[in-house]
Scaffold this motif. Structure first.
Motif, PDB file in Angstrom:
ATOM      1  N   HIS B  96      72.073  19.677  38.708  1.00 51.91           N
ATOM      2  CA  HIS B  96      70.730  19.884  38.159  1.00 51.91           C
ATOM      3  C   HIS B  96      69.695  19.868  39.284  1.00 51.91           C
ATOM      4  CE1 HIS B  96      67.578  20.175  35.325  1.00 51.91           C
ATOM      5  NE2 HIS B  96      67.364  18.912  35.055  1.00 51.91           N
ATOM      6  N   LEU B  98      67.721  22.081  40.187  1.00 50.15           N
ATOM      7  CA  LEU B  98      66.598  22.996  39.995  1.00 50.15           C
ATOM      8  C   LEU B  98      66.072  22.832  38.573  1.00 50.15           C
ATOM      9  CD1 LEU B  98      67.876  26.561  39.186  1.00 50.15           C
ATOM     10  CD2 LEU B  98      69.451  24.696  39.681  1.00 50.15           C
ATOM     11  N   ARG B 127      67.180  15.290  53.845  1.00 52.61           N
ATOM     12  CA  ARG B 127      65.749  15.139  53.548  1.00 52.61           C
ATOM     13  C   ARG B 127      64.905  15.667  54.718  1.00 52.61           C
ATOM     14  NH1 ARG B 127      64.716  12.295  48.913  1.00 52.61           N
ATOM     15  NH2 ARG B 127      66.440  11.055  48.081  1.00 52.61           N
ATOM     16  N   CYS B 137      59.188  20.135  40.911  1.00 53.57           N
ATOM     17  CA  CYS B 137      59.818  19.743  39.640  1.00 53.57           C
ATOM     18  C   CYS B 137      60.771  18.563  39.755  1.00 53.57           C
ATOM     19  CB  CYS B 137      60.616  20.907  39.063  1.00 53.57           C
ATOM     20  SG  CYS B 137      59.669  22.335  38.538  1.00 53.57           S
ATOM     21  N   THR B 138      61.591  18.539  40.775  1.00 53.26           N
ATOM     22  CA  THR B 138      62.787  17.680  40.754  1.00 53.26           C
ATOM     23  C   THR B 138      62.597  16.331  41.406  1.00 53.26           C
ATOM     24  OG1 THR B 138      63.583  18.476  42.878  1.00 53.26           O
ATOM     25  CG2 THR B 138      64.278  19.723  40.917  1.00 53.26           C
ATOM     26  N   GLY B 139      61.485  16.123  42.111  1.00 53.23           N
ATOM     27  CA  GLY B 139      61.359  14.899  42.905  1.00 53.23           C
ATOM     28  C   GLY B 139      62.418  14.817  43.998  1.00 53.23           C
ATOM     29  N   TYR B 140      63.089  15.954  44.249  1.00 56.06           N
ATOM     30  CA  TYR B 140      64.082  16.162  45.314  1.00 56.06           C
ATOM     31  C   TYR B 140      65.416  15.459  45.087  1.00 56.06           C
ATOM     32  CZ  TYR B 140      59.946  17.916  47.732  1.00 56.06           C
ATOM     33  OH  TYR B 140      58.802  18.600  48.054  1.00 56.06           O
ATOM     34  N   HIS B 141      65.462  14.501  44.163  1.00 57.92           N
ATOM     35  CA  HIS B 141      66.673  13.699  43.977  1.00 57.92           C
ATOM     36  C   HIS B 141      67.921  14.577  43.849  1.00 57.92           C
ATOM     37  CE1 HIS B 141      68.651   9.995  42.071  1.00 57.92           C
ATOM     38  NE2 HIS B 141      69.486  10.962  41.760  1.00 57.92           N
ATOM     39  N   ASN B 142      67.873  15.470  42.867  1.00 58.37           N
ATOM     40  CA  ASN B 142      69.075  16.254  42.586  1.00 58.37           C
ATOM     41  C   ASN B 142      69.285  17.387  43.578  1.00 58.37           C
ATOM     42  OD1 ASN B 142      70.025  14.732  40.457  1.00 58.37           O
ATOM     43  ND2 ASN B 142      68.867  15.875  38.925  1.00 58.37           N
ATOM     44  N   VAL B 144      68.789  16.916  46.892  1.00 57.73           N
ATOM     45  CA  VAL B 144      69.501  16.221  47.985  1.00 57.73           C
ATOM     46  C   VAL B 144      70.945  15.956  47.566  1.00 57.73           C
ATOM     47  CG1 VAL B 144      69.553  14.133  49.391  1.00 57.73           C
ATOM     48  CG2 VAL B 144      67.352  15.206  48.834  1.00 57.73           C
ATOM     49  N   LYS B 145      71.097  15.533  46.324  1.00 58.47           N
ATOM     50  CA  LYS B 145      72.444  15.245  45.818  1.00 58.47           C
ATOM     51  C   LYS B 145      73.305  16.519  45.837  1.00 58.47           C
ATOM     52  CE  LYS B 145      74.307  12.912  41.712  1.00 58.47           C
ATOM     53  NZ  LYS B 145      73.942  12.354  40.386  1.00 58.47           N
ATOM     54  N   VAL B 158      75.450   7.941  44.010  1.00 59.52           N
ATOM     55  CA  VAL B 158      74.023   8.118  44.287  1.00 59.52           C
ATOM     56  C   VAL B 158      73.183   7.487  43.186  1.00 59.52           C
ATOM     57  CG1 VAL B 158      72.166   9.833  44.324  1.00 59.52           C
ATOM     58  CG2 VAL B 158      74.185  10.139  45.745  1.00 59.52           C
ATOM     59  N   ALA B 159      72.266   6.668  43.567  1.00 62.18           N
ATOM     60  CA  ALA B 159      71.293   6.028  42.686  1.00 62.18           C
ATOM     61  C   ALA B 159      71.905   5.041  41.709  1.00 62.18           C
ATOM     62  CB  ALA B 159      70.470   7.051  41.908  1.00 62.18           C
TER      63      ALA B 159
END
Lengths: 792, 161
Positions: B96, B98, B127, B137-142, B144-145, B158-159
């Protein structure tokens, strides 16, 4: 085993395929035969009187087809405010006309006062530059600071509004005296003055619009970057250009993010339509990012004084706030409701506080219009509450976790009516707080702090417990409060003859994943594969009249409309099945995609029933219409009330003032969950924006009204390196009691709950580091502000 | 107008451009490859990242004429030969990575360039490398994942701290 299908499954998003292969179709990706290009001429001064615009030079330049100025639109309607707000004294708000193109005066840098249409973009741009040079605009003193705007009656954004005040709103005015008395008598009062910083929404796709006119039929088409195509159609047709609504189609195709900024109708949409009619050719416009900064509706921009009155043990007695809210130069469509009913009604938070009074003065300035941005009023309320509670805890030496616990509304108190007029249906605020403490390993904080200290960093922990009102909105209620529209939504479920299904929704997806998640719901309810369900959205010629997507409403309002339409499909299917199976209708059950006669093995599949509806040879035609298509409108009985607890940990470098968010934990209650993967993604995005607001984003106008933060080189968008991985939990679930899906909405939560958690963590770090004189730092908590606070 | 020729996604192409025509405009308007997006006007957002001779560049920052004769690869050239999603694209869907999809082409192209240089990047490497690609949209979390997963690393923890 987690589900792999239907409601509750983390189904992968079908829309991703086109986005990942470059085959999405956003407005600017379209190419139309004979298309022309519009470029807008925007004011370079914040405030000015238009003395003359000489269009002849621009009009004679190569490729130029048409030039428009405010004069061309002076007789059409204005872009209206969607809510009428009354002042404390009962007088209605001041509501200046917002013209398609500025006429008479320009009121902010970027205010469009003319447009050029040419054969090519370059030619239009060249001519627009010429037109700017041929415009005589007398610069007037800019009105930027809100306090000065109200104090200086001689300098007016709108000549007819003497004190630049839109309204002076009190909520609830009848409670004011009691709240004042309670605060006067309280054993302790904490006062905090704070700024909720102005933000630019910055959807990554800039706004874009294409107007078309079809002379043979007199039809218009507007393709545009909108979160709510039907609302845009209504505004353009009925309020601005006077086109019959049924002669205008509005299409919002793939839209690259909105966050509120694409809810509203903007003048550029009216210009491309009018130009398309004049030229009988498509007219397209795409904003450059610089135009987006200058002309998209901004967000937040409140200056607030909040008082918290309490017992010495931290039991809340009263909250009282005075806020000045900047509305910019014109009233954008939701601009008047955002600082009032979306803000003041949340000022009790999840707490059983008996006395709350909110005063908001909304002020015109020579800046871009300000309107709803992700969270819209609720982040402002949450930030004020959670910061003042944190300050009170420090003043009284109380534990911030315990103070929340002591004041939470308890589960036996629902439904709970707050002193600011909302009726919370359900929740469990202790559960989300406990969950946050667990997933955040609060017990292990001291060890982490010591480890940070060894590396020379000050570590702090901040808490925020938030609530919001989503699922906007019950029409009867918002009507009483001044809304000029209903806020139901609608869906049509069309079962095709071959059994696959098209679902037309009023909600619009611009990143939320409706095409996948709505299909999951339909598949679950009808017992069919997700792949056989297609979600259609964004085209007013295809979808029923719904109000679009914002305010975390898509699932809680439109999703429920989908289920209501499905209920009708199933009810009709039972009648058809009863006929085909020669049984009584009440004996037919529907389960797992099969209509069967209870207690027998007689059954018809969903596909067989659908086929029969369209090939009605063996069908009760005397009592039942053929076909299998149903529409439902759903108007919610109440708002929904998602809530949660967020814990942020930061490390502060005391030498430089730099703040790093090193951990962020979210324990949310969104009620029932349709797609966990999508829910997590929504929270991630919201928290990312909240960290951006807390640490880096700010919109700065200088005294003359020039936007100093007008590009990504000046406006600090959070980057991948500015944020951590987020820890998101949604296992605390108290399903909404008044919608059949039990859903509450999750789109804005992250942006609401996170800013105070971040700032509280920074203050905590500084206090633990011995800098106890620091009581507050306004957002964005930039390195220079932290450094100055330390050395204050 | 001047004729410019280059190879885009393995195909020889040419077109008439002005001196001021940017590569992004040539791809989008000249070749109809609208997967390359333009999200800003200051070379900051990264939605327009493509590969030129194997290097990630912002296509809004070079003139089409300047890359005459080059090998250009865009998001439209990232799928497998059979049309299925390539490894990085598939990781973005699986994790996810995007939402609205607008920044996505640039993200995928940058990620591909990173993994070509550094096949097993750390979280910090990812990063840092994506500093020139903005996502709202994503706050970059997904994202980077997804990039870590595309590199073959286990991201199941992760997380889940």
């Amino acid at each position: 085993m987690p589900k792999d299908h239907g409601i509750g499954a983390s189904s992968k998003r079908r829309e991703d395929i086109r986005f990942l292969t470059g085959r999405g179709v956003y407005t600017d990706d379209m190419n139309l035969h004979g298309q022309t290009y519009a470029v807008f001429v925007r004011s370079q001064v914040a405030h000015g009187r238009i003395k003359s615009i000489n269009t002849s030079n621009a009009a004679s330049m190569p490729g130029v087809l048409a030039v428009f100025t405010g004069e061309d639109f002076k007789d059409v309607g204005g872009n209206p405010a969607g809510w009428l707000i009354n002042s404390r004294d009962g007088t209605p708000m001041r509501e200046p006309k917002r013209p398609v193109l500025a006429h008479g005066k320009v009121r902010h840098v970027g205010d469009a006062y003319a447009a050029v249409v040419a054969e090519s973009y370059a030619e239009a741009k060249d001519a627009a530059e010429q037109l700017a040079a041929d415009s005589d605009i007398e610069e007037l003193p800019a009105i930027i600071d809100m306090a000065a705007a109200v104090a200086n009656a001689s300098n007016r954004v709108h000549d007819e509004i003497p004190d630049n005040l839109c309204y002076d709103w009190g909520w609830i005015e009848d409670n004011r005296a009691a709240v004042d008395a309670a605060i006067k008598a309280a054993p302790h009062v904490t006062v905090l003055e704070l700024v909720n910083n102005r933000l630019v929404p910055n959807a990554m796709e800039p706004r874009a619009s294409i107007g078309e006119y079809f002379p043979g039929t007199g039809d218009y088409k507007l393709t545009t970057t909108s979160q709510n195509p039907h609302l845009t159609r209504l505004l353009v047709a009925a309020f601005v250009l006077g086109i019959p609504e049924n002669k205008l189609t509005v299409v919002a195709p793939d839209v690259g993010g909105g966050f509120g900024s694409k809810i509203y109708h903007y003048g550029e949409e009216a210009v491309v339509l009018a130009a398309a009619k004049k030229l009988a050719r498509p007219v397209r416009w795409t904003a450059e990012r610089s135009e987006s900064f200058l002309s998209d509706a901004h967000g937040r921009d409140h200056v607030t004084k909040i008082e918290l009155a309490c017992e010495k043990d931290g039991t809340f007695i009263a909250f009282r706030t005075e806020t000045m809210a900047n509305v910019g130069a014109y009233l954008s469509n939701f601009a008047t409701v955002t600082p009032t009913f979306l803000h003041g009604t949340l000022m009790a938070g999840p707490y059983k506080v008996p006395n709350v009074y909110v005063n908001v003065k909304t002020v015109f300035t020579n800046t871009a219009p300000v309107d709803a941005y992700r969270g819209a009023g609720r982040p402002e309320a949450t930030y004020s509450l959670e910061r003042v509670i944190d300050k009170m805890c420090r003043e009284l030496g109380l534990d911030p976790f315990e103070v929340r616990r002591k004041n939470f509304i308890t589960t036996d108190m629902f439904p709970y009516t707050t002193p600011v007029g909302l009726a919370y249906d359900t929740g469990n605020y202790h559960a989300t707080l406990d969950k946050a403490i667990e997933i955040g390993n609060v017990a292990g904080f001291e060890a982490r702090r010591a480890a940070s200290a060894k590396r020379g960093k000050l570590r702090g922990m901040g808490l925020s417990t938030w609530i919001e009102a989503c699922g906007i909105a019950p029409s009867h209620l918002v009507g009483v409060l001044g809304a000029r529209v209903g806020l139901y939504d609608a869906a049509t479920v069309r079962v095709n003859a071959t059994g696959n299904i098209s679902v037309m929704t009023g909600a619009h997806s611009h990143g939320q994943g409706h095409e996948t998640v709505f299909a999951q719901i339909v598949a679950e309810k009808l017992g069919v594969p997700e792949a056989s369900v297609e979600i259609v959205h964004g085209d007013t010629s295809k979808i029923p009249f719904g109000m679009g997507s914002y305010g975390s409403r898509s699932l809680a309002v439109c999703g429920v409309a989908v289920t209501k339409a499905i209920d009708k499909i199933v009810a009709k299917g039972k009648k058809i099945a009863a006929h085909m199976l020669e049984a009584a209708e009440e004996d037919i059950t529907f389960e797992n995609g099969s209509f069967s006669v209870a207690g027998t093995d007689k059954a018809k599949t969903f596909g067989e029933i659908a086929f029969s509806a369209y090939v009605p040879h063996n069908y009760p035609l005397e009592t039942l219409e053929p076909g299998l298509e149903e529409t439902a409108f759903y108007d919610p009985a109440n708002f929904t009330y998602p809530a949660g607890a967020y814990i942020c940990e930061v490390e502060v470098d005391a030498e430089t003032g730099k703040v790093d968010v090193v951990a962020f934990h979210c324990a949310d209650d969104f009620g029932n969950i349709m797609n966990p993967m999508v829910v997590e993604g929504q929270v991630h995005g919201g928290v990312g924006q909240g960290i951006g607001q807390a640490l880096c984003e700010n919109t700065t106008y200088d005294d003359t009204g020039q936007l100093l933060t007008g590009s990504y080189m000046d406006y600090a968008m959070p980057r991948a390196g500015d944020v951590p991985f987020y820890n998101v939990d949604y296992s605390c679930q108290t399903p909404c009691t008044h919608n059949p899906l039990g859903v509450k909405g999750c789109g804005e939560a992250g942006a609401i709950g996170s800013p105070p958690a971040v700032v509280n963590a920074v203050i905590d770090a500084l206090h633990r580091g011995g800098h106890t004189h620091v009581k507050h730092i306004d957002m964005p908590v930039s390195p220079s502000r932290v450094w100055q606070a330390i050395h204050g | 107008m001047t004729k410019v020729s280059m190879t885009v996604n393995g195909r020889a192409v040419s077109g008439e451009v002005e001196g001021r025509t940017l590569l992004s405009a040539f791809l989008r308007e000249g070749l109809g490859l609208t997967g390359t997006h333009v999200g800003c006007d200051t070379s900051q957002c990264g939605a327009c990242v493509v590969h030129v001779d194997g290097k990630a560049i912002k296509s809004c920052t070079v003139f089409a004429m300047d890359v005459a004769g080059a090998e250009v690869r865009t998001i439209e050239g990232m799928a497998n030969a059979d049309g299925s999603l390539g490894t990085i694209q598939q990781a973005f869907q699986d994790h996810h990575g995007l939402q609205c999809g607008f920044c996505t082409p640039g993200m995928v192209m940058s990620a591909a360039a990173l993994l070509a240089e550094n096949p097993k990047p750390s979280e910090a490497d990812v990063r840092h490398y994506l500093d020139g690609n903005i996502c709202r949209c994503t706050g970059y979390h997904n994202i980077v994942k997804a990039v870590l997963a595309a590199s073959g690393q286990d991201v199941s923890a992760v997380a889940a701290e």
